[in-house]
Motif scaffolding. Structure first.
Motif, PDB file in Angstrom:
ATOM      1  N   LEU A  81       8.586   3.245  -6.564  1.00  0.00           N
ATOM      2  CA  LEU A  81       7.601   4.298  -6.313  1.00  0.00           C
ATOM      3  C   LEU A  81       6.799   4.605  -7.577  1.00  0.00           C
ATOM      4  CD1 LEU A  81       9.568   6.864  -4.101  1.00  0.00           C
ATOM      5  CD2 LEU A  81       7.553   5.548  -3.438  1.00  0.00           C
ATOM      6  N   LEU A  82       7.483   4.682  -8.714  1.00  0.00           N
ATOM      7  CA  LEU A  82       6.801   4.930  -9.981  1.00  0.00           C
ATOM      8  C   LEU A  82       5.839   3.790 -10.313  1.00  0.00           C
ATOM      9  CD1 LEU A  82       9.819   6.330 -12.025  1.00  0.00           C
ATOM     10  CD2 LEU A  82       7.710   7.566 -11.522  1.00  0.00           C
ATOM     11  N   GLN A  83       6.279   2.567 -10.070  1.00  0.00           N
ATOM     12  CA  GLN A  83       5.408   1.420 -10.341  1.00  0.00           C
ATOM     13  C   GLN A  83       4.185   1.414  -9.434  1.00  0.00           C
ATOM     14  OE1 GLN A  83       8.251  -1.725  -9.789  1.00  0.00           O
ATOM     15  NE2 GLN A  83       8.893  -1.740 -11.949  1.00  0.00           N
ATOM     16  N   LEU A  84       4.360   1.805  -8.177  1.00  0.00           N
ATOM     17  CA  LEU A  84       3.226   1.893  -7.261  1.00  0.00           C
ATOM     18  C   LEU A  84       2.199   2.913  -7.746  1.00  0.00           C
ATOM     19  CD1 LEU A  84       4.765   1.757  -3.658  1.00  0.00           C
ATOM     20  CD2 LEU A  84       3.050   0.212  -4.599  1.00  0.00           C
ATOM     21  N   CYS A  85       2.691   4.039  -8.257  1.00  0.00           N
ATOM     22  CA  CYS A  85       1.798   5.131  -8.643  1.00  0.00           C
ATOM     23  C   CYS A  85       1.023   4.838  -9.927  1.00  0.00           C
ATOM     24  CB  CYS A  85       2.592   6.428  -8.814  1.00  0.00           C
ATOM     25  SG  CYS A  85       3.240   7.097  -7.278  1.00  0.00           S
ATOM     26  N   VAL A  86       1.647   4.158 -10.899  1.00  0.00           N
ATOM     27  CA  VAL A  86       1.003   4.008 -12.214  1.00  0.00           C
ATOM     28  C   VAL A  86       0.520   2.592 -12.514  1.00  0.00           C
ATOM     29  CG1 VAL A  86       2.322   5.922 -13.192  1.00  0.00           C
ATOM     30  CG2 VAL A  86       3.222   3.598 -13.370  1.00  0.00           C
ATOM     31  N   CYS A  87       0.982   1.611 -11.748  1.00  0.00           N
ATOM     32  CA  CYS A  87       0.628   0.222 -12.071  1.00  0.00           C
ATOM     33  C   CYS A  87      -0.308  -0.422 -11.061  1.00  0.00           C
ATOM     34  CB  CYS A  87       1.889  -0.634 -12.191  1.00  0.00           C
ATOM     35  SG  CYS A  87       3.051  -0.066 -13.454  1.00  0.00           S
ATOM     36  N   GLU A  88      -0.367   0.098  -9.847  1.00  0.00           N
ATOM     37  CA  GLU A  88      -1.117  -0.580  -8.789  1.00  0.00           C
ATOM     38  C   GLU A  88      -2.548  -0.067  -8.637  1.00  0.00           C
ATOM     39  OE1 GLU A  88      -0.252  -3.121  -7.145  1.00  0.00           O
ATOM     40  OE2 GLU A  88       1.866  -3.294  -7.616  1.00  0.00           O
ATOM     41  N   LYS A 103       0.120  -1.859   0.775  1.00  0.00           N
ATOM     42  CA  LYS A 103       1.365  -1.856  -0.002  1.00  0.00           C
ATOM     43  C   LYS A 103       2.098  -0.529   0.137  1.00  0.00           C
ATOM     44  CE  LYS A 103       0.448  -5.191  -3.707  1.00  0.00           C
ATOM     45  NZ  LYS A 103       0.348  -5.361  -5.185  1.00  0.00           N
ATOM     46  N   VAL A 104       1.349   0.558  -0.001  1.00  0.00           N
ATOM     47  CA  VAL A 104       1.962   1.891   0.065  1.00  0.00           C
ATOM     48  C   VAL A 104       2.502   2.161   1.462  1.00  0.00           C
ATOM     49  CG1 VAL A 104       1.519   4.370  -0.146  1.00  0.00           C
ATOM     50  CG2 VAL A 104       0.515   2.779  -1.798  1.00  0.00           C
ATOM     51  N   ARG A 105       1.723   1.823   2.492  1.00  0.00           N
ATOM     52  CA  ARG A 105       2.174   2.053   3.870  1.00  0.00           C
ATOM     53  C   ARG A 105       3.470   1.300   4.174  1.00  0.00           C
ATOM     54  NH1 ARG A 105      -3.594   1.054   6.989  1.00  0.00           N
ATOM     55  NH2 ARG A 105      -4.637   3.001   6.364  1.00  0.00           N
ATOM     56  N   LYS A 106       3.520   0.028   3.795  1.00  0.00           N
ATOM     57  CA  LYS A 106       4.706  -0.795   4.061  1.00  0.00           C
ATOM     58  C   LYS A 106       5.934  -0.245   3.335  1.00  0.00           C
ATOM     59  CE  LYS A 106       6.116  -5.667   4.255  1.00  0.00           C
ATOM     60  NZ  LYS A 106       7.524  -5.383   3.998  1.00  0.00           N
ATOM     61  N   PHE A 107       5.743   0.170   2.071  1.00  0.00           N
ATOM     62  CA  PHE A 107       6.878   0.678   1.310  1.00  0.00           C
ATOM     63  C   PHE A 107       7.366   2.005   1.897  1.00  0.00           C
ATOM     64  CE2 PHE A 107       9.103   2.706  -2.166  1.00  0.00           C
ATOM     65  CZ  PHE A 107       9.845   1.666  -2.705  1.00  0.00           C
ATOM     66  N   LEU A 108       6.447   2.870   2.281  1.00  0.00           N
ATOM     67  CA  LEU A 108       6.837   4.152   2.883  1.00  0.00           C
ATOM     68  C   LEU A 108       7.657   3.935   4.144  1.00  0.00           C
ATOM     69  CD1 LEU A 108       3.556   6.279   2.543  1.00  0.00           C
ATOM     70  CD2 LEU A 108       5.702   6.668   1.346  1.00  0.00           C
ATOM     71  N   LEU A 109       7.217   3.000   4.981  1.00  0.00           N
ATOM     72  CA  LEU A 109       7.905   2.763   6.249  1.00  0.00           C
ATOM     73  C   LEU A 109       9.269   2.102   6.043  1.00  0.00           C
ATOM     74  CD1 LEU A 109       7.739   2.838   9.356  1.00  0.00           C
ATOM     75  CD2 LEU A 109       6.655   0.579   9.260  1.00  0.00           C
ATOM     76  N   ASP A 110       9.312   1.046   5.238  1.00  0.00           N
ATOM     77  CA  ASP A 110      10.538   0.260   5.101  1.00  0.00           C
ATOM     78  C   ASP A 110      11.593   0.911   4.218  1.00  0.00           C
ATOM     79  OD1 ASP A 110       9.293  -1.597   6.677  1.00  0.00           O
ATOM     80  OD2 ASP A 110       8.700  -2.911   5.027  1.00  0.00           O
ATOM     81  N   HIS A 111      11.179   1.603   3.159  1.00  0.00           N
ATOM     82  CA  HIS A 111      12.137   2.093   2.170  1.00  0.00           C
ATOM     83  C   HIS A 111      12.344   3.610   2.170  1.00  0.00           C
ATOM     84  CE1 HIS A 111      12.425  -1.865   0.192  1.00  0.00           C
ATOM     85  NE2 HIS A 111      11.138  -1.982   0.474  1.00  0.00           N
ATOM     86  N   LEU A 112      11.502   4.339   2.873  1.00  0.00           N
ATOM     87  CA  LEU A 112      11.657   5.796   2.883  1.00  0.00           C
ATOM     88  C   LEU A 112      11.824   6.364   4.291  1.00  0.00           C
ATOM     89  CD1 LEU A 112       9.045   6.880   0.165  1.00  0.00           C
ATOM     90  CD2 LEU A 112      11.524   6.786  -0.055  1.00  0.00           C
ATOM     91  N   LYS A 113      10.951   5.983   5.227  1.00  0.00           N
ATOM     92  CA  LYS A 113      11.027   6.568   6.571  1.00  0.00           C
ATOM     93  C   LYS A 113      12.180   5.983   7.388  1.00  0.00           C
ATOM     94  CE  LYS A 113       8.235   7.685  10.617  1.00  0.00           C
ATOM     95  NZ  LYS A 113       9.115   7.136  11.657  1.00  0.00           N
ATOM     96  N   LYS A 114      12.292   4.663   7.461  1.00  0.00           N
ATOM     97  CA  LYS A 114      13.351   4.049   8.261  1.00  0.00           C
ATOM     98  C   LYS A 114      14.749   4.409   7.767  1.00  0.00           C
ATOM     99  CE  LYS A 114      10.800   0.107  10.186  1.00  0.00           C
ATOM    100  NZ  LYS A 114      10.678  -1.380  10.233  1.00  0.00           N
ATOM    101  N   PRO A 115      15.004   4.424   6.444  1.00  0.00           N
ATOM    102  CA  PRO A 115      16.341   4.850   5.976  1.00  0.00           C
ATOM    103  C   PRO A 115      16.581   6.348   6.112  1.00  0.00           C
ATOM    104  CG  PRO A 115      15.238   3.458   4.345  1.00  0.00           C
ATOM    105  CD  PRO A 115      14.202   3.849   5.341  1.00  0.00           C
ATOM    106  N   GLY A 116      15.571   7.114   6.530  1.00  0.00           N
ATOM    107  CA  GLY A 116      15.747   8.558   6.714  1.00  0.00           C
ATOM    108  C   GLY A 116      15.667   9.364   5.429  1.00  0.00           C
TER     109      GLY A 116
END
Length: 442
Positions: free
Chosen positions: A416-423, A272-285
């Motif tokens: 991002l907050l939900q990933l850190c505290v809920c997952e 989950k974290v890897r996919k979110f990092l790539l799609d929503h943070l790295k690709k958009p720059g």
């Protein structure tokens, strides 16, 4: 004043790295001189620095008095004197705290510390005198390892050789070859000849060493630090487990995970974290390649829950701590914390960094007709409403002061907050649990 006070104390407080191979030598004349030598050097350097005139110009009171009105000069002088006095109080309190802490460790090494002032025994187990003396060294006291880890031990010699070769202190090529051979010889001979039971390596009397070994084998007790301050707490394992289970039994805050496979849960959160990092943070720059690699989770594990006893409260309740080091969202959590930190600062000055700041704020207040009240929140962290808290953070960051608005989109930060505290799940007593609401300290 602080170094002089340390030098004149008995025994003289020194940094914890000052260790003796034999604790019985702590009261010897040689040990006393060794303790005072770095303090004498520090005192001489500070006295020299104070006596040396500064090259930078500093305004003199008489010169300032000639440049401003008398009323303004008195006002400025009052502000300066108040600031100096306040700083002096803070410095004195800090040095007093350091002095007490350093002297405690020095007195423990010299065998002068009262174990009763360090140990809180709330278990059914009756500690012997030798066991108390051993525990009085504190939980940060380290025994020589029984066995050296070849990889990390020999790697330190490799790093030493690399650092020294860069400085080129060895001279010509022949000297460098000779040095490398001798360093390699020392590394391997010391590794293969290492024996933790050798008297020269023991930093504690043998009877205390045996006492610590016996305590480590006692499965009926738990030895830990208290929630506040330093010290050692001995507690029945049954009471420890029961009190933490009482906290976990609150179904509004925690639930037992349906999946009890530690590997499966950790890999699921990783993906989950890897996919979110790539799609929503790295690709958009929104993050750089370096940040992406640092936040990318790999080989992570599940969190571990433990508790710290609040010995200063009736009934000795437990504070739940979730160790998240090495989990899938550990690095991501630190990254998100740096983004939302401005939301925690109040423009009204209602947030405090320390008790010293509080004292400075009320120093000039007339408190003769007022009462100071301190409120204690029961189970603060586990009662934090996650959804509401996330909404408050986003509102302050994106719909408040424009100067603190983050560069990433609001919906991205919310996820991002939900990933850190809920997952994140955690393990306790061999079972896997998940948070429904609230957070665990850690």
């Amino acid at each position: 004043k602080h170094p002089k006070r340390c030098r004149d104390a008995d025994p003289a407080p020194v940094p914890p790295r000052f260790k003796l191979p034999n604790p019985r030598l702590a009261r010897s004349t040689a040990a006393r001189k060794a303790r005072r030598k770095p303090l004498d050097k520090e005192i001489r350097e500070k006295e020299k620095r104070i006596s040396t005139p500064s090259n930078s110009p500093s305004p003199q009171p008489n010169e300032l008095k000639q440049l401003v009105r008398t009323v303004d000069f008195i006002k400025y002088r009052l502000i300066i004197d108040t600031s100096v006095a306040s700083s002096g109080d803070i410095w004195y309190s800090t040095h007093q705290r350091k002095f007490v802490s350093l002297q405690s460790s020095s007195r423990a090494e010299a065998g002068l510390l009262d174990p009763e002032s360090v140990i809180t025994n709330i278990s059914d187990y009756d500690l012997s005198k030798i066991e108390k003396l051993a525990l009085a060294n504190g939980l940060k006291f380290h025994l020589p390892p029984r066995k050296l880890k070849s990889g990390s031990y020999l790697a330190n010699f490799e790093l030493l050789n690399f650092d020294l070769s860069k400085s080129r202190f060895t001279g010509n090529d022949e000297d460098e070859v000779y040095f490398r051979e001798k360093l390699s010889e020392i590394a391997y001979s010391s590794y293969f000849n290492y024996n933790s039971t050798r008297s020269s390596l023991m930093n504690i009397p043998r009877d205390q060493y045996r006492a610590l070994m016996n305590l480590s084998k006692n499965k009926n007790i738990v030895i830990m630090c208290p929630d506040k301050g330093s010290g050692v707490v001995v507690m029945n394992r049954v009471d420890y487990v029961t009190k933490l289970e009482d906290i976990l039994n609150d179904t509004s805050k925690f639930k037992v995970s349906k999946d009890q496979d530690l590997y499966s849960i950790s890999r699921k959160v990783e993906r989950k974290v890897r996919k979110f990092l790539l799609d929503h943070l790295k690709k958009p720059g929104l993050i750089s390649e370096e940040q992406y690699k640092r936040l990318y989770p790999n080989g992570s594990h599940i969190g571990v829950l433990y508790g710290l006893p609040k010995v200063h409260k009736d009934g000795v309740p437990m504070r739940p701590i979730c160790s998240a080091v090495g989990t899938s969202t550990y690095e991501l959590g630190k990254y998100v914390a740096s983004i939302i930190r401005p939301a925690a600062l109040s423009s009204l000055g209602t947030d405090l960094n320390s008790t010293f700041q509080f004292v400075n704020q009320i120093r000039e207040q007339d408190l003769s007709s007022l009462y100071m009240v301190s409120f204690d929140v029961r189970s603060l962290f586990t009662n934090v409403p996650l959804t509401k808290t996330i909404d408050i953070c986003l509102k302050r960051l994106y719909h408040g002061d424009p100067d603190i608005k983050p560069s990433i989109p609001e919906d991205t930060l919310k996820r991002l907050l939900q990933l850190c505290v809920c997952e994140n799940a955690f393990v306790f007593g061999g079972g896997v649990c998940q948070r429904v609401d609230g957070v665990a300290m850690g």
